[in-house]
Design a protein around this motif. Structure first.
Motif, PDB file in Angstrom:
ATOM      1  N   GLU A  21      -3.981   7.988  -4.377  1.00  0.00           N
ATOM      2  CA  GLU A  21      -5.202   7.769  -5.135  1.00  0.00           C
ATOM      3  C   GLU A  21      -5.319   6.308  -5.568  1.00  0.00           C
ATOM      4  OE1 GLU A  21      -7.908   9.877  -8.553  1.00  0.00           O
ATOM      5  OE2 GLU A  21      -5.922  10.679  -8.128  1.00  0.00           O
ATOM      6  N   VAL A  22      -4.204   5.698  -5.942  1.00  0.00           N
ATOM      7  CA  VAL A  22      -4.212   4.267  -6.266  1.00  0.00           C
ATOM      8  C   VAL A  22      -4.687   3.479  -5.055  1.00  0.00           C
ATOM      9  CG1 VAL A  22      -2.791   2.270  -6.896  1.00  0.00           C
ATOM     10  CG2 VAL A  22      -2.371   4.485  -7.988  1.00  0.00           C
ATOM     11  N   SER A  23      -4.177   3.843  -3.886  1.00  0.00           N
ATOM     12  CA  SER A  23      -4.580   3.185  -2.645  1.00  0.00           C
ATOM     13  C   SER A  23      -6.078   3.326  -2.404  1.00  0.00           C
ATOM     14  CB  SER A  23      -3.799   3.771  -1.475  1.00  0.00           C
ATOM     15  OG  SER A  23      -4.291   3.302  -0.248  1.00  0.00           O
ATOM     16  N   LYS A  24      -6.572   4.541  -2.544  1.00  0.00           N
ATOM     17  CA  LYS A  24      -7.995   4.799  -2.315  1.00  0.00           C
ATOM     18  C   LYS A  24      -8.868   4.037  -3.307  1.00  0.00           C
ATOM     19  CE  LYS A  24     -11.297   8.605  -2.151  1.00  0.00           C
ATOM     20  NZ  LYS A  24     -11.508  10.033  -2.347  1.00  0.00           N
ATOM     21  N   ARG A  25      -8.497   4.065  -4.572  1.00  0.00           N
ATOM     22  CA  ARG A  25      -9.308   3.416  -5.609  1.00  0.00           C
ATOM     23  C   ARG A  25      -9.270   1.891  -5.516  1.00  0.00           C
ATOM     24  NH1 ARG A  25     -10.611   6.478 -10.416  1.00  0.00           N
ATOM     25  NH2 ARG A  25     -10.075   8.671 -10.132  1.00  0.00           N
ATOM     26  N   SER A  26      -8.143   1.355  -5.055  1.00  0.00           N
ATOM     27  CA  SER A  26      -7.991  -0.101  -5.011  1.00  0.00           C
ATOM     28  C   SER A  26      -8.410  -0.699  -3.670  1.00  0.00           C
ATOM     29  CB  SER A  26      -6.541  -0.492  -5.295  1.00  0.00           C
ATOM     30  OG  SER A  26      -5.675  -0.042  -4.273  1.00  0.00           O
ATOM     31  N   GLY A  27      -8.372   0.115  -2.619  1.00  0.00           N
ATOM     32  CA  GLY A  27      -8.644  -0.406  -1.283  1.00  0.00           C
ATOM     33  C   GLY A  27      -7.438  -1.096  -0.664  1.00  0.00           C
ATOM     34  N   VAL A  28      -6.279  -0.942  -1.298  1.00  0.00           N
ATOM     35  CA  VAL A  28      -5.039  -1.524  -0.777  1.00  0.00           C
ATOM     36  C   VAL A  28      -4.339  -0.450   0.053  1.00  0.00           C
ATOM     37  CG1 VAL A  28      -2.793  -2.508  -1.406  1.00  0.00           C
ATOM     38  CG2 VAL A  28      -4.836  -3.102  -2.735  1.00  0.00           C
ATOM     39  N   ASN A  29      -3.846  -0.822   1.213  1.00  0.00           N
ATOM     40  CA  ASN A  29      -3.185   0.096   2.123  1.00  0.00           C
ATOM     41  C   ASN A  29      -2.092   0.888   1.400  1.00  0.00           C
ATOM     42  OD1 ASN A  29      -1.060   0.848   4.194  1.00  0.00           O
ATOM     43  ND2 ASN A  29      -2.710   0.128   5.516  1.00  0.00           N
ATOM     44  N   TYR A  30      -2.036   2.184   1.667  1.00  0.00           N
ATOM     45  CA  TYR A  30      -1.045   3.053   1.019  1.00  0.00           C
ATOM     46  C   TYR A  30       0.378   2.558   1.251  1.00  0.00           C
ATOM     47  CZ  TYR A  30       1.976   7.068   0.193  1.00  0.00           C
ATOM     48  OH  TYR A  30       2.990   7.879  -0.241  1.00  0.00           O
ATOM     49  N   SER A  31       0.684   2.105   2.448  1.00  0.00           N
ATOM     50  CA  SER A  31       2.049   1.642   2.731  1.00  0.00           C
ATOM     51  C   SER A  31       2.419   0.427   1.879  1.00  0.00           C
ATOM     52  CB  SER A  31       2.243   1.347   4.214  1.00  0.00           C
ATOM     53  OG  SER A  31       1.413   0.289   4.631  1.00  0.00           O
ATOM     54  N   THR A  32       1.439  -0.405   1.568  1.00  0.00           N
ATOM     55  CA  THR A  32       1.685  -1.554   0.694  1.00  0.00           C
ATOM     56  C   THR A  32       1.978  -1.080  -0.721  1.00  0.00           C
ATOM     57  OG1 THR A  32       0.242  -2.965   2.024  1.00  0.00           O
ATOM     58  CG2 THR A  32       0.691  -3.688  -0.231  1.00  0.00           C
ATOM     59  N   ILE A  33       1.163  -0.166  -1.226  1.00  0.00           N
ATOM     60  CA  ILE A  33       1.377   0.390  -2.569  1.00  0.00           C
ATOM     61  C   ILE A  33       2.761   1.027  -2.650  1.00  0.00           C
ATOM     62  CG2 ILE A  33       0.622   2.179  -4.206  1.00  0.00           C
ATOM     63  CD1 ILE A  33      -1.490   0.077  -4.082  1.00  0.00           C
ATOM     64  N   LYS A  34       3.071   1.864  -1.685  1.00  0.00           N
ATOM     65  CA  LYS A  34       4.356   2.569  -1.649  1.00  0.00           C
ATOM     66  C   LYS A  34       5.518   1.575  -1.591  1.00  0.00           C
ATOM     67  CE  LYS A  34       6.777   6.100   0.984  1.00  0.00           C
ATOM     68  NZ  LYS A  34       6.734   6.951   2.171  1.00  0.00           N
ATOM     69  N   SER A  35       5.370   0.545  -0.790  1.00  0.00           N
ATOM     70  CA  SER A  35       6.407  -0.476  -0.666  1.00  0.00           C
ATOM     71  C   SER A  35       6.634  -1.197  -1.997  1.00  0.00           C
ATOM     72  CB  SER A  35       6.013  -1.482   0.417  1.00  0.00           C
ATOM     73  OG  SER A  35       6.887  -2.570   0.435  1.00  0.00           O
ATOM     74  N   TYR A  36       5.556  -1.560  -2.672  1.00  0.00           N
ATOM     75  CA  TYR A  36       5.684  -2.234  -3.961  1.00  0.00           C
ATOM     76  C   TYR A  36       6.408  -1.354  -4.970  1.00  0.00           C
ATOM     77  CZ  TYR A  36       2.407  -5.976  -2.586  1.00  0.00           C
ATOM     78  OH  TYR A  36       1.789  -7.038  -1.987  1.00  0.00           O
ATOM     79  N   VAL A  37       6.128  -0.064  -4.961  1.00  0.00           N
ATOM     80  CA  VAL A  37       6.764   0.855  -5.911  1.00  0.00           C
ATOM     81  C   VAL A  37       8.234   1.056  -5.544  1.00  0.00           C
ATOM     82  CG1 VAL A  37       6.799   3.250  -6.735  1.00  0.00           C
ATOM     83  CG2 VAL A  37       4.625   2.025  -6.543  1.00  0.00           C
ATOM     84  N   GLN A  38       8.528   1.267  -4.284  1.00  0.00           N
ATOM     85  CA  GLN A  38       9.894   1.558  -3.850  1.00  0.00           C
ATOM     86  C   GLN A  38      10.820   0.350  -3.975  1.00  0.00           C
ATOM     87  OE1 GLN A  38       9.382   3.160   0.112  1.00  0.00           O
ATOM     88  NE2 GLN A  38       9.327   5.256  -0.670  1.00  0.00           N
ATOM     89  N   ARG A  39      10.294  -0.831  -3.692  1.00  0.00           N
ATOM     90  CA  ARG A  39      11.152  -2.018  -3.716  1.00  0.00           C
ATOM     91  C   ARG A  39      11.484  -2.449  -5.136  1.00  0.00           C
ATOM     92  NH1 ARG A  39       7.981  -5.632   0.366  1.00  0.00           N
ATOM     93  NH2 ARG A  39       8.204  -7.056  -1.348  1.00  0.00           N
ATOM     94  N   GLY A  40      10.665  -2.093  -6.094  1.00  0.00           N
ATOM     95  CA  GLY A  40      10.965  -2.447  -7.481  1.00  0.00           C
ATOM     96  C   GLY A  40      10.740  -3.918  -7.736  1.00  0.00           C
ATOM     97  N   GLU A  41      11.805  -4.706  -7.664  1.00  0.00           N
ATOM     98  CA  GLU A  41      11.712  -6.146  -7.919  1.00  0.00           C
ATOM     99  C   GLU A  41      11.285  -6.856  -6.645  1.00  0.00           C
ATOM    100  OE1 GLU A  41      15.565  -7.112  -9.428  1.00  0.00           O
ATOM    101  OE2 GLU A  41      15.136  -6.234 -11.375  1.00  0.00           O
ATOM    102  N   LEU A  42      10.263  -7.678  -6.773  1.00  0.00           N
ATOM    103  CA  LEU A  42       9.682  -8.355  -5.613  1.00  0.00           C
ATOM    104  C   LEU A  42       9.740  -9.858  -5.813  1.00  0.00           C
ATOM    105  CD1 LEU A  42       6.482  -6.165  -5.727  1.00  0.00           C
ATOM    106  CD2 LEU A  42       8.351  -5.860  -4.119  1.00  0.00           C
ATOM    107  N   ASN A  43       9.940 -10.592  -4.729  1.00  0.00           N
ATOM    108  CA  ASN A  43       9.863 -12.045  -4.822  1.00  0.00           C
ATOM    109  C   ASN A  43       8.564 -12.571  -4.241  1.00  0.00           C
ATOM    110  OD1 ASN A  43      10.461 -11.646  -2.151  1.00  0.00           O
ATOM    111  ND2 ASN A  43      12.271 -12.950  -2.112  1.00  0.00           N
ATOM    112  N   THR A  44       7.863 -11.749  -3.475  1.00  0.00           N
ATOM    113  CA  THR A  44       6.545 -12.132  -2.963  1.00  0.00           C
ATOM    114  C   THR A  44       5.624 -10.925  -3.017  1.00  0.00           C
ATOM    115  OG1 THR A  44       7.094 -11.601  -0.672  1.00  0.00           O
ATOM    116  CG2 THR A  44       7.465 -13.885  -1.365  1.00  0.00           C
ATOM    117  N   VAL A  45       4.381 -11.195  -3.331  1.00  0.00           N
ATOM    118  CA  VAL A  45       3.353 -10.150  -3.319  1.00  0.00           C
ATOM    119  C   VAL A  45       2.075 -10.762  -2.777  1.00  0.00           C
ATOM    120  CG1 VAL A  45       4.271  -8.790  -5.246  1.00  0.00           C
ATOM    121  CG2 VAL A  45       2.661 -10.630  -5.704  1.00  0.00           C
TER     122      VAL A  45
END
Length: 69
Positions: A21-45
């Motif tokens: 639903e976050v993906s749908k509402r934001s227009g950001v690809n689901y795999s990107t959303i999922k990746s951001y959540v799973q990776r936790g700490e990110l050095n690039t976004v």
């Protein structure tokens, strides 16, 4: 350069949204959303994705991003 964490899961849970639903509402690809959540700490976004996600949650980027290092 420090690490950041996107508070996507917390904001989604607060609203009762799934990551799809976050993906749908934001227009950001689901795999990107999922990746951001799973990776936790990110050095690039993707800043345009972060902006879209914040817009979907109706929060500022400051409310979405947590600097962890």
């Amino acid at each position: 350069m420090g690490l950041v964490r996107l508070k996507i899961k917390e904001l989604a849970d607060k609203r009762g949204w799934t990551l799809r639903e976050v993906s749908k509402r934001s227009g950001v690809n689901y795999s990107t959303i999922k990746s951001y959540v799973q990776r936790g700490e990110l050095n690039t976004v993707d800043l345009s994705a972060v902006y879209k996600i914040a817009w979907a949650f109706e929060v500022t980027i400051d409310d979405l991003v947590e600097v962890v290092e």
